[in-house]
Each structure stands twice: as C-alpha cells, then as structure tokens.
Design a protein around this motif. Structure first.
Motif, PDB file in Angstrom:
ATOM      1  N   GLY A  51      16.680  -9.092   0.882  1.00  0.00           N
ATOM      2  CA  GLY A  51      15.237  -9.024   1.107  1.00  0.00           C
ATOM      3  C   GLY A  51      14.728  -7.618   1.313  1.00  0.00           C
ATOM      4  O   GLY A  51      13.714  -7.422   1.982  1.00  0.00           O
ATOM      5  N   THR A  52      15.406  -6.617   0.692  1.00  0.00           N
ATOM      6  CA  THR A  52      15.018  -5.226   0.918  1.00  0.00           C
ATOM      7  C   THR A  52      14.465  -4.532  -0.321  1.00  0.00           C
ATOM      8  O   THR A  52      14.301  -3.314  -0.321  1.00  0.00           O
ATOM      9  CB  THR A  52      16.210  -4.420   1.465  1.00  0.00           C
ATOM     10  OG1 THR A  52      17.308  -4.494   0.541  1.00  0.00           O
ATOM     11  CG2 THR A  52      16.643  -4.947   2.819  1.00  0.00           C
ATOM     12  N   LEU A  53      14.208  -5.277  -1.409  1.00  0.00           N
ATOM     13  CA  LEU A  53      13.454  -4.668  -2.511  1.00  0.00           C
ATOM     14  C   LEU A  53      12.069  -4.276  -2.003  1.00  0.00           C
ATOM     15  O   LEU A  53      11.565  -4.846  -1.027  1.00  0.00           O
ATOM     16  CB  LEU A  53      13.310  -5.650  -3.676  1.00  0.00           C
ATOM     17  CG  LEU A  53      14.582  -6.058  -4.431  1.00  0.00           C
ATOM     18  CD1 LEU A  53      14.241  -7.114  -5.478  1.00  0.00           C
ATOM     19  CD2 LEU A  53      15.258  -4.860  -5.072  1.00  0.00           C
ATOM     20  N   LEU A  54      11.436  -3.311  -2.650  1.00  0.00           N
ATOM     21  CA  LEU A  54      10.075  -2.953  -2.252  1.00  0.00           C
ATOM     22  C   LEU A  54       9.220  -4.220  -2.263  1.00  0.00           C
ATOM     23  O   LEU A  54       9.218  -4.968  -3.252  1.00  0.00           O
ATOM     24  CB  LEU A  54       9.493  -1.915  -3.211  1.00  0.00           C
ATOM     25  CG  LEU A  54      10.179  -0.541  -3.217  1.00  0.00           C
ATOM     26  CD1 LEU A  54       9.486   0.388  -4.222  1.00  0.00           C
ATOM     27  CD2 LEU A  54      10.184   0.095  -1.840  1.00  0.00           C
ATOM     28  N   PRO A  55       8.483  -4.492  -1.205  1.00  0.00           N
ATOM     29  CA  PRO A  55       7.789  -5.787  -1.068  1.00  0.00           C
ATOM     30  C   PRO A  55       6.502  -5.869  -1.872  1.00  0.00           C
ATOM     31  O   PRO A  55       5.410  -6.065  -1.337  1.00  0.00           O
ATOM     32  CB  PRO A  55       7.524  -5.867   0.439  1.00  0.00           C
ATOM     33  CG  PRO A  55       7.369  -4.441   0.859  1.00  0.00           C
ATOM     34  CD  PRO A  55       8.333  -3.651  -0.004  1.00  0.00           C
ATOM     35  N   VAL A  56       6.632  -5.742  -3.191  1.00  0.00           N
ATOM     36  CA  VAL A  56       5.470  -5.846  -4.070  1.00  0.00           C
ATOM     37  C   VAL A  56       5.530  -7.177  -4.804  1.00  0.00           C
ATOM     38  O   VAL A  56       6.616  -7.729  -5.032  1.00  0.00           O
ATOM     39  CB  VAL A  56       5.432  -4.680  -5.086  1.00  0.00           C
ATOM     40  CG1 VAL A  56       5.341  -3.338  -4.363  1.00  0.00           C
ATOM     41  CG2 VAL A  56       6.655  -4.703  -6.007  1.00  0.00           C
ATOM     42  N   PRO A  57       4.389  -7.741  -5.193  1.00  0.00           N
ATOM     43  CA  PRO A  57       4.402  -8.986  -5.974  1.00  0.00           C
ATOM     44  C   PRO A  57       5.206  -8.813  -7.255  1.00  0.00           C
ATOM     45  O   PRO A  57       5.169  -7.749  -7.895  1.00  0.00           O
ATOM     46  CB  PRO A  57       2.920  -9.220  -6.265  1.00  0.00           C
ATOM     47  CG  PRO A  57       2.202  -8.522  -5.151  1.00  0.00           C
ATOM     48  CD  PRO A  57       3.019  -7.299  -4.865  1.00  0.00           C
ATOM     49  N   LEU A  58       5.908  -9.869  -7.649  1.00  0.00           N
ATOM     50  CA  LEU A  58       6.833  -9.796  -8.778  1.00  0.00           C
ATOM     51  C   LEU A  58       6.697 -11.008  -9.687  1.00  0.00           C
ATOM     52  O   LEU A  58       6.656 -12.147  -9.220  1.00  0.00           O
ATOM     53  CB  LEU A  58       8.275  -9.723  -8.255  1.00  0.00           C
ATOM     54  CG  LEU A  58       9.410  -9.853  -9.291  1.00  0.00           C
ATOM     55  CD1 LEU A  58       9.441  -8.649 -10.220  1.00  0.00           C
ATOM     56  CD2 LEU A  58      10.759 -10.036  -8.597  1.00  0.00           C
ATOM     57  N   ILE A  59       6.636 -10.749 -10.993  1.00  0.00           N
ATOM     58  CA  ILE A  59       6.872 -11.767 -12.019  1.00  0.00           C
ATOM     59  C   ILE A  59       8.249 -11.490 -12.597  1.00  0.00           C
ATOM     60  O   ILE A  59       8.564 -10.351 -12.952  1.00  0.00           O
ATOM     61  CB  ILE A  59       5.817 -11.717 -13.141  1.00  0.00           C
ATOM     62  CG1 ILE A  59       4.471 -12.274 -12.668  1.00  0.00           C
ATOM     63  CG2 ILE A  59       6.288 -12.507 -14.361  1.00  0.00           C
ATOM     64  CD1 ILE A  59       3.370 -12.164 -13.714  1.00  0.00           C
TER      65      ILE A  59
END
Length: 517
Positions: free
Chosen positions: A323-331
């Motif tokens: 859970g440490t990816l940059l917390p941006v919305p993702l498709i």
C-alpha cells in the motif's frame, strides 16, 4: 473562438508547431521538443541533464530521433523508418487549437516495447484524436531503453565519471518535470496531469508510482497491460552490467565463460562505455539478450527497472502489496487475449513455470497450472496471465486500499482480429485510446466493424478523458475493491462483472503472497 498560436514560449526558447489538417483538423501539434540535453559523450549513461536554450524560434514540426534499436521496429509507414540515435530525449505536444478559459487536463503517454524498442513517431501514438475528442493536452515522450536506458553501471562510477541507474525512469521524471514547468504555455494544467502507458509503458507508470522522486509530478495514472514483475533485482543488474562489458570487449563472450576472470575495473568500464560507437553498444545489447537465456540469474530479462536505488527503492508489485505506491487514482487493466500477439508474432514472454517456481515454489505452480489446459490457447493464456493479468490484479488489490482504483479487461476485437485468431490481443486497446481505427494504420483492421469500432473508441476515449479531468471514469464503471472486485469488460457493449476468472485469480494471488513473505 480564439485560435491558439502555433508559436509557444518554453523555458528554453520559442517553438513553432503546426495546425492539423484533414483527420487532425482542429488541433495543433508541437513535435521533437528537447526536454533534456543530448545524452551523448559525457552524458551517455547519465541521468538526463538540463538542455541548452536556443535562440529565435525552433521548428517543432517533425518527430525527433527514436532511441537506438533495430530498424525494423521504427517503421512509420510502408518503406519508411524513423531515424534512430542516442540524441533522442524529445517529447511531443498535441492540443485542441482553441483557447480555453480554463487550463486543460494533461495526459502524458509513455510508449511500450519491452524496454528494447518503440518510438513516439509510430502513427498509432498520434495524440490529435484524443486531444480533440476529450479537450485535453496530450504529451508523448521519447526515452532511452535497452542498454542505453536500463543497464546499471553505477558500480563503475568514479569522481571523474559518474554512471546512474534506472536512466529510463529518470528520463520519464525529467519529461514530467518539463511538463510541470512548461505545459501551461500550451494551455495545459500542470496541477492536473495523468500519466498513462501501455505494456512496458504501463510498467513504467507503475515504476513512477513506486518512485519517491515522482511525488507531485502527476495526479492520476493509467497502466494498460503492464508487466509489473518484469524488473531486475540488484544482484542480477550487477551481473548483467558485467556481462555487457565483457561482451562489448569480446563479442564471443558467453554465459558461464567468465570463470575466474578478474573483475572489470572502473577505468576499464569507463573506456569501454565511452569509446564504443552507438552501433557497437546496440549490438552488445542484443547479444546480452541471448546471454540472459543461459545465465544464472533470477531476473529473466536484462532490461527493466532496477530495484534498490534512490529512484526505485522497492519493486512496484511489492509497493502495491504494501500500500505504498503514490496514492493517486489508478486505472489498470489487461486484454482478453493478451498472449496471442506473442504466440503468433514474437514470443518473448519468459517461461511461466520457471518464474513461478523460483518465486513461490513447486506447490504454487502445480495449483496454478492445474487450472489451465496444457498447450493451445489456454497454454498461451497461462503465460500471458503470469506476465500481465495476475500481477495487475495484485496491484489493484493493494492500491485500492489507499486510492480509488478502476480495473478493466479489454474484450473488443474487430471481425478481422477474430478471423486472424488474434482476438483482443496485446496493444489492441491503443487503437481505441488514440482513435486509430479511422486512421490509415487501423482502417484495415476495422473493415466490417466500422460502427462497432467507432462505438468502442468513443467509450474508451470518454472514460480516459473523464479520468484525466476529474480522476474518475464515466458513470457506469464502478471502483474496484477487494470486497466486490468489479471489473469493466470493454466491448460493444460494455458490461461489469464481479471477479472474472475468480479461481485462477485466487491461485495466482496466493503465489504472489508467498513471494512477498
């Protein structure tokens, strides 16, 4: 309505683009804009350095050079090829030709090609249709790959000569920084940037999401058919760098022939890397691909993001699980028949059995392989699932706990693709994303499916454009969570399914969990 000027001021000087005609009418493009200094001479195998300002108005009407690669991969038309060279760090901007009262969302595209090929000059990546239909500014980025961008020679650095790791990722970071500084002059909003990419480009998007250095440079992400596990562990990166230098010195060098040879000194490495021609470096890089098939390494390919440096401290899949990816919305998503392209054209997928057993053990492999029929289409699907689908779902699982995440499966195939056995194979969604079914490149593929291809293009572009604008797709595509696992199947028409391929997904994710321990 006021028309946007084709002459724009950047922080390095003025650039002049060209107004689109025919199918590109209503747009302006600026091509071949340098975002960093030429990576030649002392800048070879270095992080991108600042470019030099230019006087007067620089023409920006033609694509820059493609990165070094085989000529066959640079085709831009019948008998036409894009020139290659090390001086390749340029980008292209596509925008509607009208002035808008508010800045437009920005979409920055990173092309694929297994980290060994590709060029922004490929007609498929023309951003005019997407820019016009969704009222966005599209940027496409040329970057270094192969030995020029993804070998790690940092262990050979000295005070006199520095080599950096993950040069390809650093190129992406430099391009995004250029966007932050300059895109407002083209009518774009530097505070609303979506980075998107396909295949190796989709993997690069995930690498950026795992990079602390990318924080603040983009605000949403789209990863199309990424291969999240195709990274290079640090020990393998050192082994590949050593082998490359030995191949550069002796083209007949083979895996297992090192024996008790002395380590290559930093001075010798500097001489080899500095004095070699671009062609010699490219040839050695091609030989390294053959070397990798027989080398005692875990990472199956020599080119890819290297794990463990300041740019990429953690593998993207591991970062997603934590859970440490940059917390941006993702498709994120893959295609229904991903593997058919490789089975029919160029099979470069690593063997799934070896990969799974080394990562998670024999029991995991036995459980997974029992869910597929051996050989035939299902055998092809097994290999493709190992590389693309299964790890992408694991990324979605982890990331959905920290940021809005949307998962798709691209199922649409034209009649021509069905008849030829390709189906909805790898990269086919790009024709919808970039509106290429109506172009000279894609028209033949859409024969007999004009209306359906048009509807799918409209659907995909609306989802991608709305996501760039407000970071959610159009209504009808629900967010993905581990409780419901709702996935949009992109077809004509689209539909939402809960946890498609549930049994296989569970088996693959058990293997990924075992690897993470």
């Amino acid at each position: 309505m006021t028309t946007l000027s084709s002459i724009v001021s950047t922080d390095l000087g003025l650039v002049e683009g060209v107004h689109g005609r025919r199918t590109r009418k209503g747009t302006i493009s600026w091509k071949g804009i340098p975002f960093a200094a030429a990576p030649i001479a002392g800048n070879r195998f270095r992080a991108p350095q600042p470019a030099t300002p230019w006087p007067g108005v620089r023409p920006a009407k033609a694509y820059g050079k493609a990165a070094m690669q085989d000529k066959r991969f640079t085709a831009v038309g019948p008998g036409k090829y894009q020139q290659t060279g090390e001086d390749c760090l340029t980008l292209n901007v596509f925008s509607p030709d009208s002035v808008r009262s508010t800045p437009r969302p920005v979409m920055v595209f990173i092309h694929g090609g297994a980290y060994i090929m590709g060029t922004t000059a490929t007609p498929l990546y023309d951003g005019s249709s997407l820019a016009r239909s969704q009222d966005v500014v599209v940027v496409t980025v040329q970057y270094r790959f192969g030995p020029f961008g993804y070998l790690d020679f940092s262990a050979y650095s000295t005070d006199e000569r520095t080599f950096e790791s993950n040069i390809g990722i650093r190129d992406h970071l430099a391009a995004l920084d250029w966007v932050r500084r300059n895109i407002a002059a083209f009518g774009g909003d530097p505070g609303n940037v979506t980075v998107f990419g396909e295949s190796a480009g989709g993997s690069a998007v995930l690498a950026l999401m795992a990079s602390p250095a990318a924080r603040g440079l983009f605000h949403a992400a789209i990863a199309q058919s990424p291969a999240p596990e195709l990274v290079v562990e640090a020990p393998d990166a050192r082994a590949y760098a050593d082998a490359f230098l030995r191949i550069l010195e002796n083209p007949r060098y083979r895996a297992g022939s090192a024996g008790d040879e002395e380590p290559i000194s930093a001075e010798r490495a500097r001489q080899l890397l500095t004095r070699a021609s671009s062609a010699d470096l490219h040839k050695a890089g091609a030989r390294l691909m053959g070397y990798a098939k027989h080398a005692d390494v875990i990472s199956p390919i020599p080119y890819g993001p290297v794990i463990g440096d300041d740019v990429l401290p953690t593998a993207p899949l591991s970062a997603a699980q934590a859970g440490t990816l940059l917390p941006v919305p993702l498709i994120i998503g893959t295609n229904h028949d991903e593997g058919q392209l490789f089975a029919k054209v160029w099979n470069i997928l690593p063997p799934a059995e070896k990969t799974v057993i080394e990562a998670a053990g024999v029991d995991s492999w036995n459980e997974i392989s029992a869910l597929y029929e051996s050989g035939g289409p299902d055998g092809v699907r097994l290999s493709a699932d190992a590389v693309f689908w299964a790890p992408s779902i694991t990324v979605a699982d982890g990331h959905s706990t920290v940021a809005p995440t949307y998962v798709y499966r691209y199922d649409y195939a034209t009649e021509m693709l069905h008849r030829t056995g390709f189906g909805a194979t790898h990269a086919m969604e790009l024709f919808a994303v970039f509106g290429a079914f109506r172009s000279a490149l894609g028209a033949g593929m859409a024969v007999g499916s004009w209306r359906a291809a048009g509807r799918v293009t409209h659907t995909v572009q609306r989802h991608w454009g709305n996501f760039a604008l407000v970071h959610t797709p159009v209504v009808g595509w629900p967010a993905y969570t581990t409780n419901q696992r709702r996935v949009l199947l992109i077809d004509d028409p689209c539909r939402v399914r809960v946890d498609p391929g549930r049994e296989r997904r569970a088996a693959w994710q058990k293997a990924h969990a075992a690897r993470a321990r």
